[in-house]
Write a protein that holds these residues in place. Structure first.
Motif, PDB file in Angstrom:
ATOM      1  N   ALA A  75       0.825  -1.212   0.000  1.00  0.00           N
ATOM      2  CA  ALA A  75       0.000   0.000   0.000  1.00  0.00           C
ATOM      3  C   ALA A  75       0.855   1.255   0.000  1.00  0.00           C
ATOM      4  N   LEU A  76       0.260   2.314  -0.521  1.00  0.00           N
ATOM      5  CA  LEU A  76       0.788   3.662  -0.379  1.00  0.00           C
ATOM      6  C   LEU A  76      -0.119   4.373   0.625  1.00  0.00           C
ATOM      7  N   ILE A  77       0.489   5.198   1.458  1.00  0.00           N
ATOM      8  CA  ILE A  77      -0.264   5.815   2.553  1.00  0.00           C
ATOM      9  C   ILE A  77      -0.088   7.333   2.517  1.00  0.00           C
ATOM     10  N   ARG A  78      -1.188   8.025   2.770  1.00  0.00           N
ATOM     11  CA  ARG A  78      -1.144   9.474   2.930  1.00  0.00           C
ATOM     12  C   ARG A  78      -1.978   9.830   4.145  1.00  0.00           C
ATOM     13  N   LEU A  79      -1.719  11.016   4.701  1.00  0.00           N
ATOM     14  CA  LEU A  79      -2.494  11.422   5.867  1.00  0.00           C
ATOM     15  C   LEU A  79      -2.568  12.933   5.976  1.00  0.00           C
ATOM     16  N   ALA A  80      -3.571  13.365   6.702  1.00  0.00           N
ATOM     17  CA  ALA A  80      -3.763  14.782   7.015  1.00  0.00           C
ATOM     18  C   ALA A  80      -3.735  14.918   8.533  1.00  0.00           C
ATOM     19  N   ILE A  81      -3.173  16.020   8.980  1.00  0.00           N
ATOM     20  CA  ILE A  81      -3.057  16.264  10.414  1.00  0.00           C
ATOM     21  C   ILE A  81      -3.758  17.578  10.741  1.00  0.00           C
ATOM     22  N   THR A  82      -4.576  17.555  11.796  1.00  0.00           N
ATOM     23  CA  THR A  82      -5.090  18.801  12.347  1.00  0.00           C
ATOM     24  C   THR A  82      -4.601  18.875  13.786  1.00  0.00           C
ATOM     25  N   ALA A  83      -4.095  20.024  14.154  1.00  0.00           N
ATOM     26  CA  ALA A  83      -3.597  20.227  15.521  1.00  0.00           C
ATOM     27  C   ALA A  83      -4.058  21.596  15.994  1.00  0.00           C
ATOM     28  N   ASP A 108       6.418  13.400   2.485  1.00  0.00           N
ATOM     29  CA  ASP A 108       6.337  14.605   1.645  1.00  0.00           C
ATOM     30  C   ASP A 108       5.076  15.363   1.999  1.00  0.00           C
ATOM     31  N   LEU A 109       5.199  16.669   2.197  1.00  0.00           N
ATOM     32  CA  LEU A 109       4.042  17.520   2.423  1.00  0.00           C
ATOM     33  C   LEU A 109       3.671  18.185   1.106  1.00  0.00           C
ATOM     34  N   ILE A 110       2.459  17.901   0.612  1.00  0.00           N
ATOM     35  CA  ILE A 110       1.976  18.502  -0.624  1.00  0.00           C
ATOM     36  C   ILE A 110       0.589  19.062  -0.351  1.00  0.00           C
ATOM     37  N   ASN A 111       0.505  20.392  -0.305  1.00  0.00           N
ATOM     38  CA  ASN A 111      -0.762  21.096  -0.104  1.00  0.00           C
ATOM     39  C   ASN A 111      -1.535  20.597   1.116  1.00  0.00           C
ATOM     40  N   GLY A 112      -0.839  20.446   2.234  1.00  0.00           N
ATOM     41  CA  GLY A 112      -1.494  20.060   3.475  1.00  0.00           C
ATOM     42  C   GLY A 112      -1.674  18.567   3.675  1.00  0.00           C
ATOM     43  N   ILE A 113      -1.261  17.746   2.737  1.00  0.00           N
ATOM     44  CA  ILE A 113      -1.374  16.293   2.850  1.00  0.00           C
ATOM     45  C   ILE A 113       0.034  15.704   2.897  1.00  0.00           C
ATOM     46  N   TYR A 114       0.266  14.775   3.846  1.00  0.00           N
ATOM     47  CA  TYR A 114       1.564  14.105   3.951  1.00  0.00           C
ATOM     48  C   TYR A 114       1.494  12.763   3.224  1.00  0.00           C
ATOM     49  N   TYR A 115       2.434  12.550   2.305  1.00  0.00           N
ATOM     50  CA  TYR A 115       2.525  11.312   1.530  1.00  0.00           C
ATOM     51  C   TYR A 115       3.757  10.542   1.975  1.00  0.00           C
ATOM     52  N   TYR A 116       3.558   9.276   2.355  1.00  0.00           N
ATOM     53  CA  TYR A 116       4.711   8.445   2.709  1.00  0.00           C
ATOM     54  C   TYR A 116       5.464   8.115   1.430  1.00  0.00           C
ATOM     55  N   LYS A 117       6.781   8.197   1.452  1.00  0.00           N
ATOM     56  CA  LYS A 117       7.584   8.112   0.233  1.00  0.00           C
ATOM     57  C   LYS A 117       7.815   6.691  -0.268  1.00  0.00           C
ATOM     58  N   ARG A 118       7.457   5.696   0.513  1.00  0.00           N
ATOM     59  CA  ARG A 118       7.732   4.315   0.105  1.00  0.00           C
ATOM     60  C   ARG A 118       6.477   3.446   0.166  1.00  0.00           C
ATOM     61  N   ILE A 119       6.551   2.318  -0.492  1.00  0.00           N
ATOM     62  CA  ILE A 119       5.475   1.322  -0.416  1.00  0.00           C
ATOM     63  C   ILE A 119       5.566   0.622   0.934  1.00  0.00           C
ATOM     64  N   ALA A 150      -0.744  -0.574  -3.883  1.00  0.00           N
ATOM     65  CA  ALA A 150       0.423  -0.220  -4.692  1.00  0.00           C
ATOM     66  C   ALA A 150       0.852  -1.418  -5.525  1.00  0.00           C
ATOM     67  N   SER A 151       1.383  -1.132  -6.706  1.00  0.00           N
ATOM     68  CA  SER A 151       1.928  -2.192  -7.553  1.00  0.00           C
ATOM     69  C   SER A 151       2.964  -1.570  -8.466  1.00  0.00           C
ATOM     70  N   GLY A 152       3.662  -2.391  -9.197  1.00  0.00           N
ATOM     71  CA  GLY A 152       4.646  -1.875 -10.142  1.00  0.00           C
ATOM     72  C   GLY A 152       5.937  -1.489  -9.462  1.00  0.00           C
ATOM     73  N   ASN A 153       6.717  -0.663 -10.162  1.00  0.00           N
ATOM     74  CA  ASN A 153       8.027  -0.292  -9.649  1.00  0.00           C
ATOM     75  C   ASN A 153       8.043   1.169  -9.226  1.00  0.00           C
ATOM     76  N   PHE A 154       7.091   1.538  -8.391  1.00  0.00           N
ATOM     77  CA  PHE A 154       6.975   2.903  -7.899  1.00  0.00           C
ATOM     78  C   PHE A 154       8.225   3.292  -7.114  1.00  0.00           C
ATOM     79  N   GLY A 155       8.681   4.490  -7.359  1.00  0.00           N
ATOM     80  CA  GLY A 155       9.728   5.071  -6.546  1.00  0.00           C
ATOM     81  C   GLY A 155      11.112   4.485  -6.728  1.00  0.00           C
TER      82      GLY A 155
END
Length: 182
Positions: A75-83, A108-119, A150-155
């Protein structure tokens, strides 16, 4: 010499040959068009990529926050944080942003969303979201996470694609502050 009988035989043989060829052609075409094959069954298994947040707490200190892939596919994972800063009753005090020590080496932070860089493989988890411990005595931290199979050769070196492009088919232009589909 009388040759009329010989020509009649030639024509008769030719007609019989044409009838035979026509019969075979029509019969073969009919057999080909009306033949049946055994049904082919394609079975598809629905992938499952549920995720489980895992927090290590000591009193009012978050030692670590990780997201586990509890599914059966990578899987690929992303998350949003409110504090928010809160008072002793849990009410939000002000709208001032709370600065959190995010592990930018793995997220990675992209427009308020954090994306985990690995599978994240099934049964595995992300690295710690925070780069150091967080004392949340006077704040409330909410983390909302999502996953996608997730599948393929991402990243890889050969395919340096970001998680937002690969998994969610989105690109973010920091100059225009606009998301577009990949």
């Amino acid at each position: 010499m009388y040759t009329g009988n010989h020509n009649t035989r030639k024509y008769l043989s030719l007609i019989i040959l044409l009838i035979l060829i026509s019969t075979l052609t029509i019969g073969g075409t009919f057999a080909w068009l009306s033949s049946e094959t055994q049904p082919v069954n394609n079975y598809f298994t629905k992938g499952s990529v549920p995720i489980t947040p895992d927090e290590t707490l000591e009193g009012q200190v978050k030692k670590s926050v990780t997201i586990q892939n509890s599914g059966n596919f990578p899987a690929l994972i992303r998350l949003a944080i409110t504090a928010n800063h809160i008072d002793q009753n849990g009410n939000i005090i002000d709208g001032k942003p709370v600065s959190l020590p995010i592990n930018t080496a793995d997220w990675d932070l992209i427009n308020g969303i954090y994306y985990y860089k690995r599978i994240v493989q099934p049964g595995s988890e992300t690295s710690n979201l925070f780069s150091k411990e967080v004392d949340y005595t006077d704040m409330e931290i909410n983390i909302m996470a999502q996953s996608v199979q997730a599948s393929g050769n991402f990243g890889t070196e050969e395919n340096p694609v970001s998680a937002s492009q690969y998994a969610w088919k989105m690109n973010y232009n920091a100059e225009t502050r606009v998301w577009t589909e990949s």
